[in-house]
Design an enzyme around this catalytic site. Sequence first.
Site, PDB file in Angstrom:
ATOM      1  N   ARG A  59      -1.407  -5.906   7.013  1.00 49.79           N
ATOM      2  CA  ARG A  59      -0.960  -5.470   8.327  1.00 49.79           C
ATOM      3  C   ARG A  59      -0.203  -4.140   8.249  1.00 49.79           C
ATOM      4  O   ARG A  59      -0.539  -3.179   8.938  1.00 49.79           O
ATOM      5  CB  ARG A  59      -0.054  -6.566   8.889  1.00 49.79           C
ATOM      6  CG  ARG A  59       0.518  -6.325  10.238  1.00 49.79           C
ATOM      7  CD  ARG A  59       1.498  -7.450  10.542  1.00 49.79           C
ATOM      8  NE  ARG A  59       0.947  -8.715  10.085  1.00 49.79           N
ATOM      9  CZ  ARG A  59       0.176  -9.495  10.829  1.00 49.79           C
ATOM     10  NH1 ARG A  59      -0.101  -9.148  12.051  1.00 49.79           N
ATOM     11  NH2 ARG A  59      -0.286 -10.624  10.348  1.00 49.79           N
ATOM     12  N   THR A  60       0.810  -4.115   7.394  1.00 52.04           N
ATOM     13  CA  THR A  60       1.628  -2.901   7.274  1.00 52.04           C
ATOM     14  C   THR A  60       0.794  -1.733   6.760  1.00 52.04           C
ATOM     15  O   THR A  60       0.881  -0.610   7.260  1.00 52.04           O
ATOM     16  CB  THR A  60       2.806  -3.161   6.307  1.00 52.04           C
ATOM     17  OG1 THR A  60       3.539  -4.282   6.790  1.00 52.04           O
ATOM     18  CG2 THR A  60       3.719  -1.965   6.202  1.00 52.04           C
TER      19      THR A  60
ATOM     20  N   LYS B 111      -2.019  -1.613 -16.839  1.00 57.32           N
ATOM     21  CA  LYS B 111      -1.925  -1.250 -18.255  1.00 57.32           C
ATOM     22  C   LYS B 111      -0.474  -1.007 -18.665  1.00 57.32           C
ATOM     23  O   LYS B 111      -0.207  -0.597 -19.782  1.00 57.32           O
ATOM     24  CB  LYS B 111      -2.744   0.024 -18.516  1.00 57.32           C
ATOM     25  CG  LYS B 111      -4.220  -0.104 -18.201  1.00 57.32           C
ATOM     26  CD  LYS B 111      -4.913   1.249 -18.354  1.00 57.32           C
ATOM     27  CE  LYS B 111      -6.303   1.243 -17.722  1.00 57.32           C
ATOM     28  NZ  LYS B 111      -6.732   2.619 -17.398  1.00 57.32           N
TER      29      LYS B 111
ATOM     30  N   ARG C  19       4.882   0.168  -1.116  1.00 56.84           N
ATOM     31  CA  ARG C  19       5.349  -1.212  -1.005  1.00 56.84           C
ATOM     32  C   ARG C  19       5.324  -1.805  -2.399  1.00 56.84           C
ATOM     33  O   ARG C  19       4.304  -1.723  -3.101  1.00 56.84           O
ATOM     34  CB  ARG C  19       4.463  -2.034  -0.088  1.00 56.84           C
ATOM     35  CG  ARG C  19       5.033  -3.449   0.100  1.00 56.84           C
ATOM     36  CD  ARG C  19       4.170  -4.224   1.014  1.00 56.84           C
ATOM     37  NE  ARG C  19       4.699  -5.523   1.295  1.00 56.84           N
ATOM     38  CZ  ARG C  19       5.282  -5.864   2.439  1.00 56.84           C
ATOM     39  NH1 ARG C  19       5.457  -4.982   3.377  1.00 56.84           N
ATOM     40  NH2 ARG C  19       5.693  -7.086   2.638  1.00 56.84           N
TER      41      ARG C  19
ATOM     42  N   HIS D  87      12.753  -2.675   4.973  1.00 56.51           N
ATOM     43  CA  HIS D  87      11.436  -2.347   5.518  1.00 56.51           C
ATOM     44  C   HIS D  87      11.722  -1.544   6.790  1.00 56.51           C
ATOM     45  O   HIS D  87      11.539  -2.030   7.900  1.00 56.51           O
ATOM     46  CB  HIS D  87      10.693  -3.654   5.819  1.00 56.51           C
ATOM     47  CG  HIS D  87       9.260  -3.476   6.233  1.00 56.51           C
ATOM     48  ND1 HIS D  87       8.608  -2.263   6.212  1.00 56.51           N
ATOM     49  CD2 HIS D  87       8.362  -4.370   6.688  1.00 56.51           C
ATOM     50  CE1 HIS D  87       7.362  -2.430   6.633  1.00 56.51           C
ATOM     51  NE2 HIS D  87       7.199  -3.710   6.931  1.00 56.51           N
TER      52      HIS D  87
END
Lengths: 302, 153
Positions: free
Chosen positions: A52-53, A81, A102, A130
């Site tokens: 969504r974000t 890695k 994020r 956020h």
Amino acid sequence: MLHDVISIRDFEKQDIERILALAEDMEPLARTGSDLAKGKILSSLFFEPSTRTMLSFHAAMERLGGSVIGFSDTDTTSVKKGETLADTVAMMERYSDAIVIRNPLEGSARLAAEVSRVPVINAGDGSNQHPTQTLLDLYTIRKEFGRLDGLTVAMLGDLKYGRTVHSLAYALSMYDVSLVLVSPTELRMPPEVIRHLEETSVPYDEIMRLEDMPPVDVVYATRIQKERFADPNEYEKTKDAYRIDRSTLTLLGDAKIMHPLPRVSEIAKEVDTTPNALYFTQAGNGIPVRMAVLALLLGVVA
Amino acid sequence: MRTKELKVSAIMDGTVIDHIAAGKAFTVVKILHLDQTHETVTIASNVPSGVTGKKDIVKIEHRVLSPEEVSSIALISPNATVNIIDDYEVVEKRLVELPDTIERILRCSNPLCITNHEEVRTRFNVETKAPLAIRCHYCERSMKEKDVLRVLG
């Protein structure tokens, strides 16, 4: 003006006002598109999935006429890695004009902003911050009521662990608002947030039952998560006690109902078609708000 | 009648940390990693003292504390004094004062903080000195004295 958007704690009221005003200007462009950020590239670094974000940021960048590169999980990247976040960011800043990140680790966006010369936007760092969610919440309320001052906002459900309500309470404390905090004892607003409300002289009430709700302008509902409860029965009882459906809706009068989404059972589907429901509009407001943030940080608006 | 006095021998050069809060000498030893040094370390605990009733003292030979180390002492005993000794003389008195930001010496108590996963110089902003409350510059979690003692230990 801010170079990065990392935490609502970095914001002064004038920064918020600037973004909300700019988001309003972005409304028509959010539908028709524009070439404000033509030729600009956004790096979209999603170290954990949040569809969504992520799509909201991508749509916002596309509407500004820019483009997006990046990844939506770390399975196919060098992170797997063992590449450090600092190295990933140092590379991506050379490929792009801004970075949206994020990452489940708290403080990761702050670190990214310290490494990067191009602006960084935090799209969620674990349970910490956020900020664009908070901005779009504020924008939604202001758009609906034409103001933030003078409103009474209720926050409902899990106020202890809900990152969204902590940041929103913090941001609203810059305005002349009253808060009603509705939660079970176990999930009350943390003392730190309460202290902040007291220091900023925000009037607030703490209540436990939805039935005791005074008249309010906004009800901000949150998800109550099962894993917060030791006893599953306690979870079921709590969840039902705060559920908004046709019958409990009568307790809320004309209040507009907001929710950061996704919802599970906190709000019944039958509420969606009532004039109270504001949560899908709220989600949609993410586009102009993120366009405003991007345009500002990219320096493509005056 | 002669009063019997506790004699802690003077040191030739090094550091004397005096007026440590009673009982906190062992924490000082821990955070300065004095349990791993080969130098002579003298620890006196619960020494009668006119000012505070009782105090602790730690003497470390041949070692001068860094400013970071001095501020780490401020975290656990803000009234301590640090004297740098050279040739049996006090050549410098350092104020044990908590700075506004604390860098490096502490790790964040939040296991999900980025500083516990990647090589980052930690940084905390001091919000209140008494009672102690500091906030991680990265994850924004606040730590109280008991959390600080836990990560120092």
